[in-house]
Design a protein around this motif. Structure first.
Motif, PDB file in Angstrom:
ATOM      1  N   LEU A 113       0.817  -1.067  -0.112  1.00  0.00           N
ATOM      2  CA  LEU A 113       0.039  -0.050   0.084  1.00  0.00           C
ATOM      3  C   LEU A 113       0.873   1.119   0.100  1.00  0.00           C
ATOM      4  O   LEU A 113       1.965   1.354   0.650  1.00  0.00           O
ATOM      5  CB  LEU A 113      -0.805  -0.144   1.217  1.00  0.00           C
ATOM      6  CG  LEU A 113      -1.948  -0.979   1.099  1.00  0.00           C
ATOM      7  CD1 LEU A 113      -2.742  -0.819   2.557  1.00  0.00           C
ATOM      8  CD2 LEU A 113      -3.011  -0.851   0.310  1.00  0.00           C
ATOM      9  N   SER A 114       0.215   2.027  -0.701  1.00  0.00           N
ATOM     10  CA  SER A 114       1.006   3.584  -0.651  1.00  0.00           C
ATOM     11  C   SER A 114       0.950   4.099   0.960  1.00  0.00           C
ATOM     12  O   SER A 114      -0.141   3.928   1.594  1.00  0.00           O
ATOM     13  CB  SER A 114       0.523   4.744  -1.492  1.00  0.00           C
ATOM     14  OG  SER A 114      -0.710   4.795  -1.415  1.00  0.00           O
ATOM     15  N   ASP A 115       1.712   5.199   1.162  1.00  0.00           N
ATOM     16  CA  ASP A 115       1.414   5.751   2.337  1.00  0.00           C
ATOM     17  C   ASP A 115       0.187   6.615   2.335  1.00  0.00           C
ATOM     18  O   ASP A 115      -0.422   6.551   3.461  1.00  0.00           O
ATOM     19  CB  ASP A 115       2.491   7.027   2.701  1.00  0.00           C
ATOM     20  CG  ASP A 115       3.870   6.390   3.120  1.00  0.00           C
ATOM     21  OD1 ASP A 115       3.848   5.307   3.638  1.00  0.00           O
ATOM     22  OD2 ASP A 115       4.910   7.076   2.931  1.00  0.00           O
ATOM     23  N   VAL A 116      -0.504   7.084   1.442  1.00  0.00           N
ATOM     24  CA  VAL A 116      -1.638   7.690   1.251  1.00  0.00           C
ATOM     25  C   VAL A 116      -2.719   6.780   1.448  1.00  0.00           C
ATOM     26  O   VAL A 116      -3.700   7.123   2.194  1.00  0.00           O
ATOM     27  CB  VAL A 116      -1.728   8.408  -0.151  1.00  0.00           C
ATOM     28  CG1 VAL A 116      -3.216   8.835  -0.325  1.00  0.00           C
ATOM     29  CG2 VAL A 116      -0.862   9.670  -0.286  1.00  0.00           C
ATOM     30  N   GLU A 117      -2.740   5.437   1.123  1.00  0.00           N
ATOM     31  CA  GLU A 117      -3.900   4.633   1.210  1.00  0.00           C
ATOM     32  C   GLU A 117      -3.797   4.105   2.387  1.00  0.00           C
ATOM     33  O   GLU A 117      -4.797   3.812   3.012  1.00  0.00           O
ATOM     34  CB  GLU A 117      -3.578   3.060   0.149  1.00  0.00           C
ATOM     35  CG  GLU A 117      -3.779   3.789  -1.186  1.00  0.00           C
ATOM     36  CD  GLU A 117      -3.199   2.664  -2.112  1.00  0.00           C
ATOM     37  OE1 GLU A 117      -4.011   2.379  -3.331  1.00  0.00           O
ATOM     38  OE2 GLU A 117      -2.271   2.043  -1.905  1.00  0.00           O
ATOM     39  N   TRP A 118      -2.485   3.565   2.881  1.00  0.00           N
ATOM     40  CA  TRP A 118      -2.397   3.344   4.474  1.00  0.00           C
ATOM     41  C   TRP A 118      -2.956   4.298   5.499  1.00  0.00           C
ATOM     42  O   TRP A 118      -3.680   3.726   6.336  1.00  0.00           O
ATOM     43  CB  TRP A 118      -0.901   3.050   4.738  1.00  0.00           C
ATOM     44  CG  TRP A 118      -0.747   2.349   5.994  1.00  0.00           C
ATOM     45  CD1 TRP A 118       0.197   2.724   6.842  1.00  0.00           C
ATOM     46  CD2 TRP A 118      -1.330   1.242   6.631  1.00  0.00           C
ATOM     47  NE1 TRP A 118       0.549   1.837   7.855  1.00  0.00           N
ATOM     48  CE2 TRP A 118      -0.435   0.952   7.958  1.00  0.00           C
ATOM     49  CE3 TRP A 118      -2.248   0.456   6.500  1.00  0.00           C
ATOM     50  CZ2 TRP A 118      -0.948  -0.021   8.746  1.00  0.00           C
ATOM     51  CZ3 TRP A 118      -2.546  -0.595   7.409  1.00  0.00           C
ATOM     52  CH2 TRP A 118      -1.942  -0.865   8.474  1.00  0.00           C
ATOM     53  N   ARG A 119      -2.477   5.587   5.281  1.00  0.00           N
ATOM     54  CA  ARG A 119      -2.945   6.454   6.167  1.00  0.00           C
ATOM     55  C   ARG A 119      -4.591   6.647   6.173  1.00  0.00           C
ATOM     56  O   ARG A 119      -5.395   6.981   7.119  1.00  0.00           O
ATOM     57  CB  ARG A 119      -2.282   7.831   6.149  1.00  0.00           C
ATOM     58  CG  ARG A 119      -0.689   7.648   6.500  1.00  0.00           C
ATOM     59  CD  ARG A 119      -0.134   9.025   6.329  1.00  0.00           C
ATOM     60  NE  ARG A 119       1.313   8.926   6.643  1.00  0.00           N
ATOM     61  CZ  ARG A 119       2.218   9.677   6.541  1.00  0.00           C
ATOM     62  NH1 ARG A 119       1.813  10.853   6.512  1.00  0.00           N
ATOM     63  NH2 ARG A 119       3.427   9.485   6.967  1.00  0.00           N
ATOM     64  N   SER A 120      -5.151   6.762   5.001  1.00  0.00           N
ATOM     65  CA  SER A 120      -6.599   6.902   4.699  1.00  0.00           C
ATOM     66  C   SER A 120      -7.405   5.711   5.487  1.00  0.00           C
ATOM     67  O   SER A 120      -8.207   5.767   6.013  1.00  0.00           O
ATOM     68  CB  SER A 120      -6.772   6.643   3.222  1.00  0.00           C
ATOM     69  OG  SER A 120      -8.299   6.876   3.104  1.00  0.00           O
ATOM     70  N   ARG A 121      -6.962   4.482   5.549  1.00  0.00           N
ATOM     71  CA  ARG A 121      -7.445   3.544   6.136  1.00  0.00           C
ATOM     72  C   ARG A 121      -7.576   3.421   7.493  1.00  0.00           C
ATOM     73  O   ARG A 121      -8.428   3.391   8.107  1.00  0.00           O
ATOM     74  CB  ARG A 121      -6.784   2.133   5.588  1.00  0.00           C
ATOM     75  CG  ARG A 121      -6.984   1.423   4.414  1.00  0.00           C
ATOM     76  CD  ARG A 121      -6.551   0.130   3.938  1.00  0.00           C
ATOM     77  NE  ARG A 121      -6.598  -0.353   2.759  1.00  0.00           N
ATOM     78  CZ  ARG A 121      -6.266  -1.663   2.265  1.00  0.00           C
ATOM     79  NH1 ARG A 121      -6.112  -2.343   3.010  1.00  0.00           N
ATOM     80  NH2 ARG A 121      -6.531  -1.749   0.814  1.00  0.00           N
ATOM     81  N   GLN A 122      -6.295   3.815   8.133  1.00  0.00           N
ATOM     82  CA  GLN A 122      -6.067   4.062   9.347  1.00  0.00           C
ATOM     83  C   GLN A 122      -7.039   5.354   9.861  1.00  0.00           C
ATOM     84  O   GLN A 122      -7.827   5.200  11.184  1.00  0.00           O
ATOM     85  CB  GLN A 122      -4.868   4.531  10.059  1.00  0.00           C
ATOM     86  CG  GLN A 122      -3.676   3.549   9.678  1.00  0.00           C
ATOM     87  CD  GLN A 122      -2.509   3.876  10.269  1.00  0.00           C
ATOM     88  OE1 GLN A 122      -2.226   4.712  11.233  1.00  0.00           O
ATOM     89  NE2 GLN A 122      -1.409   3.545   9.652  1.00  0.00           N
ATOM     90  N   LEU A 123      -7.204   6.033   9.097  1.00  0.00           N
ATOM     91  CA  LEU A 123      -8.106   7.485   9.443  1.00  0.00           C
ATOM     92  C   LEU A 123      -9.600   7.014   9.512  1.00  0.00           C
ATOM     93  O   LEU A 123     -10.478   7.308  10.466  1.00  0.00           O
ATOM     94  CB  LEU A 123      -8.038   8.499   8.417  1.00  0.00           C
ATOM     95  CG  LEU A 123      -8.753   9.814   8.849  1.00  0.00           C
ATOM     96  CD1 LEU A 123      -8.461  10.682  10.068  1.00  0.00           C
ATOM     97  CD2 LEU A 123      -8.415  10.660   7.419  1.00  0.00           C
ATOM     98  N   THR A 124     -10.012   6.157   8.580  1.00  0.00           N
ATOM     99  CA  THR A 124     -11.406   5.840   8.711  1.00  0.00           C
ATOM    100  C   THR A 124     -11.670   4.966   9.735  1.00  0.00           C
ATOM    101  O   THR A 124     -12.875   5.221  10.640  1.00  0.00           O
ATOM    102  CB  THR A 124     -11.728   4.899   7.179  1.00  0.00           C
ATOM    103  OG1 THR A 124     -11.450   5.754   6.197  1.00  0.00           O
ATOM    104  CG2 THR A 124     -13.207   4.349   7.248  1.00  0.00           C
TER     105      THR A 124
END
Length: 268
Positions: A113-124
């Protein structure tokens, strides 16, 4: 409120459901009791931990469970029903908090996963669990690693949330920001490490009604146990370090931190 609750330490963050403690929880709790630890908040990292914590709380009177999904475990969510499961578990009267939840930018993303995708999942996942905490009037145990600014921004969107920033290792400025928002800080054995002056600086400025102690067992064993598996009974060493910073004795800091834990957690 039991009188002994004032004289016993509370380990506000230990992972008793960890595989590192498998088959040994009873003896670990016995050692904690011998070390004057009267309550252990067993923290969840995923759904399996959440269920296990509830079971441990049924087996051991001193254990208080949390439920929740740690940011580093969000990639293990396999069903869209996860949020309903967390909510259902959180409805159990024994549950004292949602946690640990938050954002972790220290570890690399899994599975390409990219940093953007990974952080987005965590945020959700973080935001969804914060909403549960508000809906059920449960406090939250926050994990933030290399993510203080974003965690602060999210918490500002949930002003009704009552949070403790666990294993606090941030700056004095970050501590002041969290305190201004009404949250608590909790310190681990890192407080005893010779190479952690910034953590001690933060611990010095925390009001004594806004601080708690923890082990994060099985991790972060305090001095003089560095390199060994950490256990809840070792929380006294962190409490002693905090007491020294505030020029108090262990009995005083025990009473204060235990009262803070009782005020923060539900049905501690």
């Amino acid at each position: 409120m039991e009188e002994k609750s004032y004289s016993n330490l509370v380990d506000t963050h230990a992972h008793l459901a960890s595989a590192k403690f498998s088959g040994q929880v009873e003896e670990i709790i016995d050692r904690a009791s011998e070390a004057n630890v009267g309550r252990i908040v067993s923290i969840a990292c995923d759904l399996e931990d959440s269920r296990a914590n509830l079971q441990l709380s049924q087996e051991f009177e001193c254990v208080r469970p949390t439920v929740g999904i740690h940011p580093l475990y969000v990639d293990e969510i396999e069903s869209d029903n996860w949020i309903s499961e967390i909510r259902e578990l959180a409805l159990n009267k024994d549950v004292v908090a949602i946690g640990e939840i938050g954002l972790d930018y220290f570890h690399a993303p899994p599975n390409g996963l990219s940093d953007v995708e990974w952080r987005s999942r965590q945020l959700t996942v973080f935001e969804a669990q914060l909403q549960i905490s508000v809906d059920l009037d449960l406090p939250v145990v926050i994990h933030q690693r290399n993510s203080a600014d974003d965690v602060t921004a999210v918490l500002r969107q949930f002003p009704a949330a009552r949070a403790v920033l666990h294993c606090f290792t941030g700056t004095v400025t970050e501590a002041e920001t969290a305190l201004e928002m009404g949250h608590l800080l909790s310190f681990t054995g890192i407080l005893t490490f010779p190479n952690a002056p910034e953590v001690r600086d933060a611990a010095r400025i925390v009001p004594l009604d806004r601080v708690m102690v923890e082990t994060d067992a099985p991790y972060l064993a305090p001095a003089p146990f560095r390199g060994r598996r950490c256990e809840p009974g070792m929380v006294a060493h962190t409490a002693e370090a905090l007491a020294e910073l505030h020029q108090m004795d262990l009995k005083q800091i025990t009473k204060l931190t235990t009262q803070n834990a009782m005020n923060f957690f539900r049905n501690l």
